[in-house]
Design a protein around this motif. Structure first.
Motif, mmCIF file in Angstrom:
data_model
loop_
_atom_site.group_PDB
_atom_site.id
_atom_site.type_symbol
_atom_site.label_atom_id
_atom_site.label_comp_id
_atom_site.label_asym_id
_atom_site.label_seq_id
_atom_site.Cartn_x
_atom_site.Cartn_y
_atom_site.Cartn_z
ATOM 1 N N UNK A 1 -6.589 4.731 -0.788
ATOM 2 C CA UNK A 1 -7.691 4.092 -1.179
ATOM 3 C C UNK A 1 -7.877 3.940 -2.944
ATOM 4 N N UNK A 2 -7.377 5.708 -3.244
ATOM 5 C CA UNK A 2 -7.346 4.847 -4.999
ATOM 6 C C UNK A 2 -6.473 5.079 -5.591
ATOM 7 N N UNK A 3 -4.943 5.255 -4.885
ATOM 8 C CA UNK A 3 -4.082 4.194 -6.118
ATOM 9 C C UNK A 3 -4.029 2.796 -5.212
ATOM 10 N N UNK A 4 -4.537 2.284 -4.060
ATOM 11 C CA UNK A 4 -4.962 0.574 -4.122
ATOM 12 C C UNK A 4 -6.298 0.408 -4.944
ATOM 13 N N UNK B 1 -6.661 1.316 -7.756
ATOM 14 C CA UNK B 1 -5.561 1.844 -9.495
ATOM 15 C C UNK B 1 -4.801 0.404 -9.693
ATOM 16 N N UNK B 2 -4.390 0.029 -8.715
ATOM 17 C CA UNK B 2 -4.191 -1.175 -8.535
ATOM 18 C C UNK B 2 -4.400 -2.471 -8.726
ATOM 19 N N UNK B 3 -5.695 -2.530 -8.637
ATOM 20 C CA UNK B 3 -6.789 -3.578 -8.511
ATOM 21 C C UNK B 3 -6.997 -4.011 -6.970
ATOM 22 N N UNK B 4 -6.691 -3.067 -6.458
ATOM 23 C CA UNK B 4 -7.443 -3.687 -4.737
ATOM 24 C C UNK B 4 -8.135 -2.471 -4.034
ATOM 25 N N UNK B 5 -9.744 -2.703 -4.985
ATOM 26 C CA UNK B 5 -10.506 -1.382 -5.243
ATOM 27 C C UNK B 5 -12.230 -2.610 -3.190
ATOM 28 N N UNK B 6 -11.737 -3.128 -3.429
ATOM 29 C CA UNK B 6 -12.377 -3.816 -1.959
ATOM 30 C C UNK B 6 -11.859 -3.187 -0.766
ATOM 31 N N UNK B 7 -13.352 -2.020 -0.565
ATOM 32 C CA UNK B 7 -12.239 -1.675 0.783
ATOM 33 C C UNK B 7 -13.214 -2.390 2.104
ATOM 34 N N UNK B 8 -12.225 -2.848 2.966
ATOM 35 C CA UNK B 8 -13.046 -3.669 4.079
ATOM 36 C C UNK B 8 -12.706 -2.898 4.626
ATOM 37 N N UNK C 1 0.715 -1.219 -0.562
ATOM 38 C CA UNK C 1 0.078 0.019 -0.134
ATOM 39 C C UNK C 1 1.215 1.189 -0.277
ATOM 40 N N UNK C 2 1.750 1.670 0.850
ATOM 41 C CA UNK C 2 2.844 2.581 0.713
ATOM 42 C C UNK C 2 3.623 2.548 -0.353
ATOM 43 N N UNK C 3 3.679 1.856 -1.328
ATOM 44 C CA UNK C 3 4.844 1.389 -2.750
ATOM 45 C C UNK C 3 3.657 2.217 -3.222
ATOM 46 N N UNK C 4 2.450 1.683 -3.387
ATOM 47 C CA UNK C 4 1.222 2.417 -4.286
ATOM 48 C C UNK C 4 0.879 3.947 -4.387
ATOM 49 N N UNK C 5 0.688 3.834 -3.038
ATOM 50 C CA UNK C 5 0.670 5.026 -2.457
ATOM 51 C C UNK C 5 1.561 6.466 -2.516
ATOM 52 N N UNK C 6 3.235 6.643 -2.999
ATOM 53 C CA UNK C 6 3.953 6.661 -2.278
ATOM 54 C C UNK C 6 3.722 7.823 -4.218
ATOM 55 N N UNK C 7 4.174 7.552 -5.038
ATOM 56 C CA UNK C 7 3.766 8.068 -6.379
ATOM 57 C C UNK C 7 2.777 8.636 -6.864
ATOM 58 N N UNK C 8 1.431 8.119 -5.646
ATOM 59 C CA UNK C 8 0.509 9.062 -5.873
ATOM 60 C C UNK C 8 0.106 10.337 -5.355
ATOM 61 N N UNK C 9 1.297 10.624 -3.972
ATOM 62 C CA UNK C 9 1.228 11.150 -3.128
ATOM 63 C C UNK C 9 2.017 12.231 -3.619
ATOM 64 N N UNK C 10 3.295 11.948 -4.167
ATOM 65 C CA UNK C 10 4.448 12.950 -4.789
ATOM 66 C C UNK C 10 3.494 13.890 -5.744
ATOM 67 N N UNK C 11 2.466 12.639 -6.768
ATOM 68 C CA UNK C 11 1.994 13.295 -8.285
ATOM 69 C C UNK C 11 0.429 14.513 -7.251
ATOM 70 N N UNK C 12 -0.607 14.194 -6.475
ATOM 71 C CA UNK C 12 -1.635 15.278 -5.728
ATOM 72 C C UNK C 12 -0.590 15.983 -5.253
ATOM 73 N N UNK C 13 0.493 16.439 -4.322
ATOM 74 C CA UNK C 13 1.362 17.049 -3.670
ATOM 75 C C UNK C 13 2.131 18.129 -4.756
#
Length: 545
Positions: free
Chosen positions: A245-248, A250-257, A12-24
């Motif tokens: 949530x968004x990056x996960x 997009x990476x296929x983890x779209x079921x949020x438990x 999750x952290x690895x997927x979120x990192x580039x998304x965070x850089x892009x958002x910022x």
């Protein structure tokens, strides 16, 4: 006050990192905190212009506190200690969480079930105040609740003007009804959408009347608001959660438990379910929130813990959680490329319901003929897998779920009926809980979940139509749907309307069935000809799968 979002999963952290850089890099945190409506593209801009008022609510809603406090004092002075909230979706879900968390009693009517209405009517009518809550002022369920309570008050010799409080947007038809009837009105911010309205009049008025400390709730939200827009994932919990949530997804983890098993907050997943599903489930994409089941380790799952360990952990008191999740959902919407403030498919089921009622007139509704009868359960629709009995139907439905899909159980029943079942006087708490579970349709979710690695969601109808119903129609084409309806023995007339509650309830189920069919979604309807026996029979069948 600990308000934080942390990543407990390296993927999750690895997927979120580039998304965070892009958002910022795009300046999204600061732009969102400032209420920039252009963040979700040109097609969403006009809608976003009138839907970002929730960002100001932690401070702006304090202006309502004197009015709400005075109203609560009048209610208590009149000896009215039974608060009934008549509202659907965003007009009820937040208040239910607030009151459960602050441990104050609130009766929520977000149903068209006659039994549930009768139970509420029979409970201390002489000490009841009804909060009628509708943003549009045209919600069909809420209109029915108001009409039924008005008649009940009059029949009891009680003037409804002293027992009804209205919460609605300025200029709505409901505001006009209230003005003509002499009901006090608390006007909500029209620039806040229903599912983002937890900290508005919709969440605060019924909660305050029930006894919750809403000033404290706003204080918690103000502390979280100060953290939003910093541009740092470490300091901005809304940005960190939205990116995950968004990056996960997009990476296929779209079921949020959603896991709140260790949280002092009661019921937040039910509120978050609407926020996330209705905001993201459109254009064939979205995030499916799932509450009430354990993770299976499936590759498309993302476990978010509320004050609990998970792939992502969200910590903070209730007021902070409301704002963080709203902000995160807006961020996730940008990453997914959807407008998080519209709900383009919600009206389909409503329009189908109106069409079915109008076409049937006084005649029978177009329910069709059962394809199979198993004891007190009739099965309607195309039988999956040539099933010959109820366990076979359930088995085939589970096997028909696509590899990345889900099963949605949609129960148009009385969600409190199980608690009416007699229990032995000497029964322990565990024994009482087991008895209730054996009569509760919601138990079907757990029984089916352990028989598949696919998520099983459960929704009470028509409540879910104002929540996950958008995702069912607008989200990915991978859902399988199991409706449950029941025979009505003691119906409730809706004064001034050409239908009863039971007739409206069935029409809503059939209307949603048609909306799902129109989009190619597989639907099977189980009709309980005897509700209590039917639930027991259904749960027994689920154990045989």
């Amino acid at each position: 006050m600990d308000i934080s979002v942390t990543y407990g999963d390296e993927e999750v952290a690895a997927a979120a990192e580039p998304a965070l850089r892009k958002l910022v890099g795009d300046g999204v945190p600061q732009a969102l905190a400032a209420g920039d409506p252009s963040l979700w593209g040109p097609e969403a801009k006009e809608e976003a212009k009138i839907r970002l008022g929730w960002l100001k609510l932690p401070a702006a809603s304090r202006e309502l506190l004197p009015e709400i406090t005075a109203l609560a004092e009048r209610v208590r002075a009149a000896g009215l200690d039974h608060v009934v909230l008549a509202g659907m979706g965003g007009s009820s879900l937040a208040s239910e969480v607030i009151c459960a968390t602050f441990d104050v009693p609130l009766t929520v009517l977000d149903t068209t079930d006659p039994g549930q209405l009768r139970r509420a009517l029979a409970d201390r009518l002489e000490r009841t105040v009804v909060v009628v809550s509708s943003k549009s002022g045209t919600t069909i369920e809420t209109d029915a609740h108001l009409r039924i309570y008005e008649q009940a008050f009059r029949d009891a010799g009680i003037d409804p003007a002293g027992r009804v409080v209205v919460v609605t947007d300025p200029g709505s038809p409901l505001e006009q009804v209230a003005a003509e009837a002499g009901y006090p009105v608390v006007r909500a911010d029209p620039h806040v959408g229903g599912r983002y309205s937890a900290l508005s009049a919709f969440g605060l008025v019924p909660s305050a009347l029930a006894g919750a400390d809403v000033a404290r709730l706003l204080g918690q939200a103000e502390e979280a608001r100060a953290l939003l827009g910093s541009g740092s994932a470490q300091d901005d919990p809304g940005l960190a959660l939205g990116a995950a949530i968004g990056a996960a997804a997009l990476a296929g983890r779209d079921k949020l438990l959603l896991d709140d098993s260790l949280s002092p907050i009661n019921g937040l997943p039910d509120w978050a379910e609407q926020l996330i599903a209705e905001s993201t489930g459109k254009q064939g994409r979205g995030v499916l929130p799932v509450a009430g089941i354990d993770p299976t380790g499936a590759p498309d799952e993302l476990v978010v813990g509320i004050d609990t360990d998970g792939d992502v952990e969200v910590r903070g008191p209730l007021g902070a959680q409301f704002l963080i999740w709203e902000y995160a959902t807006a961020v996730a919407g940008r990453l997914l490329g959807v407008n998080p403030f519209d709900q383009p498919n919600v009206t389909e089921s409503k329009e189908n319901t109106a069409r079915i009622l109008a076409a049937a007139g006084a005649g029978p509704l177009p329910a069709g003929a059962p394809a199979l009868v198993d004891g007190p359960v009739e099965v309607y629709g195309e039988l999956p897998g040539n099933a010959t009995d109820l366990p076979g139907v359930l088995t085939a439905l589970l096997s028909d779920i696509p590899s990345r899909g889900y099963l949605a159980v949609l129960a148009y029943l009385d969600r409190d009926a199980a608690f009416d079942v007699p229990v032995p006087e000497d029964a322990s708490f565990e024994e009482i809980t087991d008895i209730w579970a054996a009569h509760d349709p919601a138990s079907l979710q757990g029984l089916l979940s352990i028989r598949t690695d696919r998520p099983v969601t459960f929704g009470w109808g028509p409540r879910f139509l104002h929540s996950t119903g958008q995702y069912h129609k607008g989200g990915p084409q991978n859902g399988v749907f199991l409706q449950i309806t029941g025979a009505v023995g003691d119906d409730v007339e809706v004064p001034g309307r050409p239908y009863t509650l039971g007739r409206l309830q069935l029409a809503q189920a059939l209307g949603d069935r048609d909306a799902l069919h129109q989009r190619g979604r597989p639907v099977v309807r189980l009709h309980l000809t005897d509700r209590e026996a039917g639930v027991r029979h259904l749960l027994t069948a689920a154990r045989e799968v």
